[in-house]
Design an enzyme around this catalytic site. Structure first.
Site, PDB file in Angstrom:
ATOM      1  N   GLU A 159      27.107 -18.276 -35.147  1.00  0.00           N
ATOM      2  CA  GLU A 159      27.148 -19.735 -35.246  1.00  0.00           C
ATOM      3  C   GLU A 159      26.762 -20.310 -33.898  1.00  0.00           C
ATOM      4  O   GLU A 159      27.290 -19.881 -32.863  1.00  0.00           O
ATOM      5  CB  GLU A 159      28.564 -20.191 -35.655  1.00  0.00           C
ATOM      6  N   GLU A 164      29.214 -30.546 -30.605  1.00  0.00           N
ATOM      7  CA  GLU A 164      30.452 -30.961 -31.257  1.00  0.00           C
ATOM      8  C   GLU A 164      31.069 -32.046 -30.387  1.00  0.00           C
ATOM      9  O   GLU A 164      30.827 -32.108 -29.175  1.00  0.00           O
ATOM     10  CB  GLU A 164      31.436 -29.800 -31.384  1.00  0.00           C
TER      11      GLU A 164
END
Lengths: 287, 488
Positions: A159, A164
């Protein structure tokens, strides 16, 4: 070839700081180049009002129960839908909207769109221009997942979190990589803090450049993190299979979403106003 | 667009100065040109006061309890550099005053703060006390642009605190650099402003402040602005009356994710009346009803943010005078009326403890009446000169109520032969030789005068020769006129 220069400069930095383990904290000097991949292979400029382009985007629906991970593995509180109330293209922007509403057992709704099986690529430059939402418990992300998680279950499939953001830290984003021995709370991650500005009042470009043995993270014109196989090998915990293995050697697909609540951001509080929206001006991929 | 306009504005100013400079050999600078260049000094206190008055602590008035001895500097403590401000907050029994409050004022003509978006400072306490109020915009001269942040919790370590500037464009010449007011430390957490005794167990404590300055953080975001505490109010008002818009605040999200709410002076807002022929509103949020009829809505903008809350006003025309009473003067003992000679000099503001009432005698065209606002309980006192009402049968009053929900209890009190008011402090009922008769006026027709005759019955049937007071309970807002005893 420019890329080699960056690597050399960072390696030189690493040598200078050998023994301090502060490799990723090396200052990015002015001679570094932020991006090198210039051959545009995919772009969604979100110029057509309505649902996102179905040839490029699909939806993750629900609360994760159907996938066997209720709360999407993080105790998240939202139910993802494909309704225009949660995701639509409008005025040249992709708008993902998190709402506070009772929906099929959840208290919040939102959307998570992906390019799984529609656009997947190994290596290259992935970037998006985004304006963030605001508020405690609001957790938007622009991220990539390896396309073989059904065969090599996460985190083995890898990932890459390009961006974020937590709505109660409006000046900070972070880029991360997850793989075996370095995932969840042990992921390799670095924050980028905006000076004299915040991410919810204007658009900023979030991107990575990803090659066989590096992932470079940037915000606007600032490179702030490089992750390499050496990084993953050094930082991984070793009580798992394949600890520190460099798993970023397969095609990945793109995900855009807003999560609400969950282990990382915590639940919304009384100051969190709904709805909250993430605006995406474009997503572009180069190689 | 805002930025572009701003840049154009700045360019114009620069060109203007250049022009003046070029003409400088021909004529002196005008006063106006000087006014355009107030200093933009950011620092207020670093290791020394910066550009402040010589006595840089200007205390609040000791007459209201402020302790002017509380302030000093401390060369042993600082967040940065060599010195900090030290406030020795007094305890509740300090003879020099029981709280510390002061402002810092610019020593010059004021500073241009339009380039900043926050006042910031570092602070710590000797214990985990609370700063009651911190702000700026108060200069004890004009006090035009006050902003205050209430109840800032300190820790015993240095932390940075932010007070956002609601609308920096307004601060082209500000002298009120800093304000702080802090009271004793609430050891038991039992402070209650309604109970003076609750402060007696408090203790003194110490507050240190450092690196007080204006900053352009770029990280503050207005998430809410309010007038009238965010309420949408509807009101009917008579012509030539005024209403002040209160409940003004701004909430800002900081880089820390924290929401900070500050009280904001009306001068930061731009007010609007949707129909200025009905009512106008000035920069201080004072609404003046100028029309005889019609409706207008008062709203406000703070910078780029539409404020929550509004006031819809319908003009009712001129305020009507109370009806002229027709009882013969010979049958009347008047307390307050323009139609009779009053037999007492009534006191409408007895100042009962715990009373929230604002009572005042107003006059229109020579006709006086008494207005009550926010009444919980008060009294009309004539106890220094009690009235012998033995020959009287009624109390007459004309009452004007703003809405149909108004209800006021009248307690007509006879204070007995000792001519002293005696009340059970727990029940509010008369004791000793006092008696009263109580009646609640409700169901009043709003926005006109209601003429009421209250019979002197109940306990007054046999004792009304020392009538000394009329206690008024509730309302909360009403107007009285023609208050008198009479017999038919």
């Amino acid at each position: 070839m420019k890329q080699m220069k960056i690597l050399k400069s960072i390696l030189a930095c690493a040598v200078l700081l050998a023994g301090t383990l502060l490799i990723t904290n090396c200052e990015v000097d002015e001679t570094q180049t932020v991006t090198n991949f210039e051959n545009l292979v995919m772009a969604d400029e979100f110029d057509v009002d309505g649902a996102p382009d179905p040839t490029l985007w699909t939806y993750d629906i629900g609360d994760g129960s159907a996938e066997g991970i209720p709360g999407w593995g993080n105790n998240e509180l939202q139910y993802y839908t494909d309704r225009p109330e949660n995701v639509k293209v409008e005025n040249g922007l992709l708008v993902i909207t998190a709402r506070e509403e009772a929906f099929d057992g959840s208290s919040y709704t939102s959307a998570r769109i992906t390019t799984q099986n529609l656009f997947e690529q190994q290596y290259g430059r992935f970037e998006a221009r985004i304006r963030m939402p605001l508020g405690k418990g609001i957790w938007p992300a622009f991220w990539l997942l390896g396309n073989d998680c059904d065969i090599n279950p996460w985190p083995q499939c890898g990932e890459i979190d390009v961006m974020e953001y937590l709505g109660d830290a409006p000046t900070i984003v972070f880029g991360s990589a997850h793989g075996p021995g370095y995932n969840a709370g042990d992921s390799i991650s670095k924050e980028y803090e905006l000076e004299n500005d915040r991410f919810d009042t204007g658009f900023h470009v979030f991107g990575i450049e990803w090659g066989p043995d590096y992932i470079n993270y940037y915000v606007d014109d600032e490179l702030y993190q490089q992750i390499t196989p050496e990084t993953t090998a050094e930082e991984a915990v070793d009580n798992v299979p394949n600890p520190g293995e460099w798993v970023f050697n397969r095609p990945f697909y793109i995900i855009l979403n807003i999560a609400v609540g969950g282990n990382l951001p915590g639940a919304p509080n009384e100051d969190t106003q709904f709805p909250q929206r993430m605006y995406v001006d474009y997503v572009r991929v180069y190689n | 667009m805002k930025n572009i306009n701003y840049k154009i504005g700045r360019t114009t100013i620069v060109l203007g100065l250049l022009l003046i400079f070029n003409l400088g050999c021909e004529r002196d600078l005008t006063d106006e040109a000087v006014l355009a260049t107030f200093p933009t000094t950011a620092e207020i206190y670093t290791d020394n006061p910066v550009g402040l008055t010589d006595e840089f602590f200007i205390s609040f008035d000791p007459a209201v309890g402020a302790n002017p001895e509380a302030f000093g500097t401390d060369d042993n403590e600082s967040y940065e550099g060599t010195s900090s401000i030290r406030i020795d907050v007094p305890g509740p029994n300090d003879p020099n005053g029981t709280f510390a409050g002061c402002i810092f004022r610019d020593r010059g003509e004021g500073r241009n703060l339009t380039g900043y978006d926050a006042l910031t400072f570092w602070a710590k306490g000797s214990t985990t006390g609370v700063l009651g109020e911190v702000g700026f915009g108060v200069d004890f001269l004009e006090n035009k642009f006050p902003v205050n942040r209430a109840n800032i919790q300190l820790s015993t370590d240095w932390r940075k605190y932010v007070i956002p500037i609601p609308n920096p464009e307004k601060l082209v010449q500000e002298r009120g650099m800093f304000l702080i007011a802090v009271g004793s430390f609430d050891v038991l957490g039992n402070d209650d402003p309604a109970l003076a005794d609750s402060f007696s167990d408090n203790s003194g404590w110490i507050v240190w402040l450092d690196e007080i300055k204006f900053e352009r953080l770029g990280t503050t975001l207005t998430v809410n602005a309010e007038i009238l505490d965010g309420q949408n109010l509807v009101q009917e008002s008579f012509s030539n009356t005024t209403t002040t818009i209160t409940g003004l605040s701004q909430t800002v999200n900081l880089a820390t994710g924290e929401n900070v709410t500050v009280g904001v002076a009306p001068t930061y807002f731009d007010f609007n009346s949707s129909n200025p022929a009905v009512a106008t509103v000035d920069e201080n949020g004072v609404v003046n009803v100028v029309g005889q009829s019609g409706t207008t809505t008062i709203t406000a903008v703070l910078g780029n943010n539409q404020a929550q809350g509004s006031l819809e006003i319908t003009a009712l025309g001129d305020f009507p005078l109370a009806p002229v009473p027709d009882d013969p003067a010979a049958n009347v003992l008047s307390i307050f009326s323009d139609s009779y000679t009053d037999v007492v000099d009534a006191n409408f503001t007895p100042g009962f403890g715990g009373s929230t009432t604002q009572a005042s005698v107003l006059s229109i065209g020579g006709e006086e009446f008494v207005t009550y606002e926010n009444n919980n309980f008060t009294g009309i006192m004539f106890d220094n000169n009690p009235i012998d009402g033995s020959a009287m049968s009624f109390l007459h009053v004309d009452i004007f109520a703003p809405d149909a929900s108004t209800q006021v209890e009248f307690q007509i009190r006879d204070i007995g032969s000792n001519q002293e008011i005696e009340t059970n402090e727990f029940t509010g009922f008369p004791t000793g030789d006092d008696v009263d008769y109580r009646v609640t006026l409700n169901g009043l027709t709003p926005n006109e005068w209601n003429s009421i005759d209250i019979p002197l019955v109940g306990n007054l049937t046999t004792q009304r020769n020392n009538l000394g007071a009329i206690i008024l309970v509730g309302g909360p807002s009403f107007i009285l006129d023609n208050i008198y005893f009479f017999t038919e």
